[in-house]
Scaffold this motif. Sequence first.
Motif, PDB file in Angstrom:
ATOM      1  N   GLU A  12       0.858  -1.183   0.000  1.00 27.21           N
ATOM      2  CA  GLU A  12       0.000   0.000   0.000  1.00 27.21           C
ATOM      3  C   GLU A  12       0.891   1.229   0.000  1.00 27.21           C
ATOM      4  OE1 GLU A  12      -2.550  -0.147   3.364  1.00 27.21           O
ATOM      5  OE2 GLU A  12      -3.838  -1.734   2.514  1.00 27.21           O
ATOM      6  N   VAL A  13       0.746   2.075  -0.992  1.00 22.48           N
ATOM      7  CA  VAL A  13       1.629   3.229  -1.164  1.00 22.48           C
ATOM      8  C   VAL A  13       0.863   4.507  -0.859  1.00 22.48           C
ATOM      9  CG1 VAL A  13       3.173   4.454  -2.733  1.00 22.48           C
ATOM     10  CG2 VAL A  13       2.903   1.976  -2.933  1.00 22.48           C
ATOM     11  N   VAL A  14       1.465   5.340  -0.007  1.00 20.83           N
ATOM     12  CA  VAL A  14       0.927   6.666   0.293  1.00 20.83           C
ATOM     13  C   VAL A  14       1.924   7.686  -0.223  1.00 20.83           C
ATOM     14  CG1 VAL A  14       0.277   8.289   2.110  1.00 20.83           C
ATOM     15  CG2 VAL A  14      -0.334   5.875   2.321  1.00 20.83           C
ATOM     16  N   GLY A  15       1.465   8.661  -0.970  1.00 13.06           N
ATOM     17  CA  GLY A  15       2.355   9.674  -1.541  1.00 13.06           C
ATOM     18  C   GLY A  15       2.355  10.950  -0.728  1.00 13.06           C
ATOM     19  N   ALA A  16       3.543  11.531  -0.575  1.00 16.29           N
ATOM     20  CA  ALA A  16       3.702  12.824   0.104  1.00 16.29           C
ATOM     21  C   ALA A  16       4.647  13.676  -0.735  1.00 16.29           C
ATOM     22  CB  ALA A  16       4.254  12.628   1.512  1.00 16.29           C
ATOM     23  N   PHE A  17       4.216  14.873  -1.114  1.00 14.35           N
ATOM     24  CA  PHE A  17       5.019  15.691  -2.015  1.00 14.35           C
ATOM     25  C   PHE A  17       6.032  16.569  -1.289  1.00 14.35           C
ATOM     26  CE2 PHE A  17       1.046  15.520  -4.866  1.00 14.35           C
ATOM     27  CZ  PHE A  17       1.448  14.301  -5.384  1.00 14.35           C
ATOM     28  N   PHE A  32       7.132  18.230   5.017  1.00 17.98           N
ATOM     29  CA  PHE A  32       6.161  18.505   6.078  1.00 17.98           C
ATOM     30  C   PHE A  32       5.018  17.496   6.035  1.00 17.98           C
ATOM     31  CE2 PHE A  32       8.086  22.714   5.278  1.00 17.98           C
ATOM     32  CZ  PHE A  32       8.581  22.951   6.552  1.00 17.98           C
ATOM     33  N   THR A  33       4.494  17.254   4.825  1.00 20.53           N
ATOM     34  CA  THR A  33       3.407  16.277   4.687  1.00 20.53           C
ATOM     35  C   THR A  33       3.888  14.891   5.059  1.00 20.53           C
ATOM     36  OG1 THR A  33       2.541  17.603   2.868  1.00 20.53           O
ATOM     37  CG2 THR A  33       1.677  15.371   3.098  1.00 20.53           C
ATOM     38  N   ALA A  34       5.123  14.571   4.665  1.00 22.18           N
ATOM     39  CA  ALA A  34       5.680  13.242   4.947  1.00 22.18           C
ATOM     40  C   ALA A  34       5.735  12.979   6.449  1.00 22.18           C
ATOM     41  CB  ALA A  34       7.075  13.121   4.339  1.00 22.18           C
ATOM     42  N   PHE A  35       6.259  13.926   7.211  1.00 21.72           N
ATOM     43  CA  PHE A  35       6.378  13.703   8.654  1.00 21.72           C
ATOM     44  C   PHE A  35       5.019  13.727   9.349  1.00 21.72           C
ATOM     45  CE2 PHE A  35      10.893  14.495   7.937  1.00 21.72           C
ATOM     46  CZ  PHE A  35      11.432  13.494   8.748  1.00 21.72           C
ATOM     47  N   ASP A  36       4.062  14.439   8.771  1.00 20.50           N
ATOM     48  CA  ASP A  36       2.700  14.348   9.299  1.00 20.50           C
ATOM     49  C   ASP A  36       2.192  12.915   9.172  1.00 20.50           C
ATOM     50  OD1 ASP A  36       2.505  16.965  10.071  1.00 20.50           O
ATOM     51  OD2 ASP A  36       1.479  17.643   8.250  1.00 20.50           O
ATOM     52  N   TYR A  37       2.395  12.328   7.981  1.00 24.41           N
ATOM     53  CA  TYR A  37       1.979  10.941   7.767  1.00 24.41           C
ATOM     54  C   TYR A  37       2.721   9.989   8.712  1.00 24.41           C
ATOM     55  CZ  TYR A  37      -0.676  11.832   3.444  1.00 24.41           C
ATOM     56  OH  TYR A  37      -1.608  12.245   2.529  1.00 24.41           O
ATOM     57  N   LEU A  38       4.044  10.191   8.846  1.00 22.82           N
ATOM     58  CA  LEU A  38       4.858   9.298   9.667  1.00 22.82           C
ATOM     59  C   LEU A  38       4.454   9.329  11.132  1.00 22.82           C
ATOM     60  CD1 LEU A  38       8.320  10.017   8.010  1.00 22.82           C
ATOM     61  CD2 LEU A  38       7.200   7.785   8.110  1.00 22.82           C
ATOM     62  N   HIS A  39       3.956  10.466  11.588  1.00 23.67           N
ATOM     63  CA  HIS A  39       3.527  10.562  12.984  1.00 23.67           C
ATOM     64  C   HIS A  39       2.095  10.081  13.182  1.00 23.67           C
ATOM     65  CE1 HIS A  39       7.139  12.383  14.532  1.00 23.67           C
ATOM     66  NE2 HIS A  39       7.098  13.318  13.611  1.00 23.67           N
ATOM     67  N   ASP A  66       6.206   0.630   6.871  1.00 24.40           N
ATOM     68  CA  ASP A  66       7.236  -0.401   6.874  1.00 24.40           C
ATOM     69  C   ASP A  66       8.460   0.005   6.080  1.00 24.40           C
ATOM     70  OD1 ASP A  66       5.632  -2.451   8.303  1.00 24.40           O
ATOM     71  OD2 ASP A  66       4.375  -2.312   6.515  1.00 24.40           O
ATOM     72  N   ALA A  67       8.350   1.010   5.244  1.00 21.52           N
ATOM     73  CA  ALA A  67       9.491   1.493   4.462  1.00 21.52           C
ATOM     74  C   ALA A  67       9.146   2.870   3.915  1.00 21.52           C
ATOM     75  CB  ALA A  67       9.827   0.534   3.324  1.00 21.52           C
ATOM     76  N   VAL A  68      10.210   3.606   3.591  1.00 24.59           N
ATOM     77  CA  VAL A  68      10.069   4.944   3.007  1.00 24.59           C
ATOM     78  C   VAL A  68      10.879   4.980   1.718  1.00 24.59           C
ATOM     79  CG1 VAL A  68      10.632   7.389   3.295  1.00 24.59           C
ATOM     80  CG2 VAL A  68       9.674   6.095   5.215  1.00 24.59           C
ATOM     81  N   VAL A  69      10.287   5.553   0.669  1.00 20.55           N
ATOM     82  CA  VAL A  69      10.998   5.758  -0.590  1.00 20.55           C
ATOM     83  C   VAL A  69      11.142   7.258  -0.809  1.00 20.55           C
ATOM     84  CG1 VAL A  69      10.988   5.405  -3.086  1.00 20.55           C
ATOM     85  CG2 VAL A  69      10.112   3.621  -1.574  1.00 20.55           C
ATOM     86  N   LEU A  70      12.371   7.703  -1.028  1.00 21.91           N
ATOM     87  CA  LEU A  70      12.657   9.128  -1.200  1.00 21.91           C
ATOM     88  C   LEU A  70      13.087   9.398  -2.638  1.00 21.91           C
ATOM     89  CD1 LEU A  70      14.772   9.481   2.046  1.00 21.91           C
ATOM     90  CD2 LEU A  70      12.581  10.622   1.666  1.00 21.91           C
ATOM     91  N   TRP A  71      12.413  10.328  -3.288  1.00 21.26           N
ATOM     92  CA  TRP A  71      12.788  10.727  -4.648  1.00 21.26           C
ATOM     93  C   TRP A  71      13.713  11.931  -4.558  1.00 21.26           C
ATOM     94  CZ3 TRP A  71      13.557   9.576  -9.376  1.00 21.26           C
ATOM     95  CH2 TRP A  71      13.563  10.530 -10.393  1.00 21.26           C
TER      96      TRP A  71
END
Length: 443
Positions: A177-182, A185-192, A197-202
């Motif tokens: 299941e993939v959740v996208g964060a652009f 700030f949005t990414a750390f909101d999701y992480l909290h 189980d894993a993070v992919v960074l572009w």
Amino acid sequence: MALGVHARVLIVARDDSTAGPLAEGLDRLGWRTVTARSEAAAAAALSDLQIQAAIVDLADMDESAVGLADRLRDACYPRRMPIMAMGALDPFQNDHGYDLTLAAPVHPAQAAMRLESLVRTAVAEEEFEVRVETFAERSHVLEAPDADPTPFRVLAIGEPAPQFLALSNALARNGAEVVGAFTAFTAFDYLHERPFDAVVLWAGDNPHEALSIAAGLRRNTRLYHTPALLYMRAESAITAAEAYHRGISDVASPETPESETALRVVELARAFRRQKSVRGALDQARNSGLMDAATGLFTRDLFAAHLMRLARSARERNRALSVCMLKVAEKADLAAPRAGGWVARAIPQIGSMIGRLVRVEDTAARLAPEVFALALPATPLPAARSAGERIAAVIGCTAFEAGQGATPFVVEFDLGVAEVASPESVGYALEQAAAMAHTLKAG
């Protein structure tokens, strides 16, 4: 095997074309290696040495590689040994028994990071087996680690570039299941808000922003172990070596097929979820009703029984075992807070801090009102002393209340460490550590 060899990692490889540079790099990073050219040589090394993990180079391996991971584990049983493979894609698609498979060539810093995680998980699983026996003796059942059946959850962070979207689609095809964060700030909101189980960074045009997000993960105790794959262009301003040293778990580029990269992310997520389930199983001890009520640590009697079992386990598994004693130091400036009962009031907080500062596989206990002890499995003496000094230093930076109008006080520890040579020497090791704590000050 030559006397005096203290290798931690066994590399099984037919030649040094890929394994040689990896072995040299791991040696420099403190993961001493020994290389075996055949399965028989590998089995001999596992029997003679305290090998903590193995890496199998799949290049030029024939049908004899089938079942190799299981046979290597059997050679060092009952010691649990994680086995990592590097090389062809086939292990991603078929179950060959490896704990983790990484595409070759594997950078030494990347391998060291994964080895640290895998070895700690193996030691934690051994600790759980011993802890089950200790608690069963007191009629308390610890439930085995649960395998989470839900799809792997992956957070994809970065601009919606075509290659990045293709990778997200490949992950979804592999059941993630993939959740996208652009944005960060949005990414750390999701992480909290939810577990991943894993993070992919572009990396895109700004790889340093991606690295800053990875650094943020490593600074957060809850997110520290979450694996992160960096997806960056081949002509990026940063190198793969720099990325690994900054906490990235794996590196891929748009030139890497999305299907391969997706499988690598799933491999990282699977290893992380296994580690998390073991941690959860060990944490059950906190709610057993058998712990010290004030601090949440093992009581003296529970610790003594568990340490004896750990010593037997260490001998059977050919692992090191050390103990560490932490005693609140007798200082002139603690006389007033101690007389006023303020040191006693701080002890629950101090004990709770010790419980959070030790590794999940370690056992922390309260032996007396101001005396704490640690049992550190798979830990030789120098590493045990470093662990004790680190805990003492962190708590030494905390100011505790000393009453209205009084200056807050800080606590220092007298520190003692000893290695447990055998089950028969458990008492002697504790006496050694206690005697040292009376004569030596922590760091």
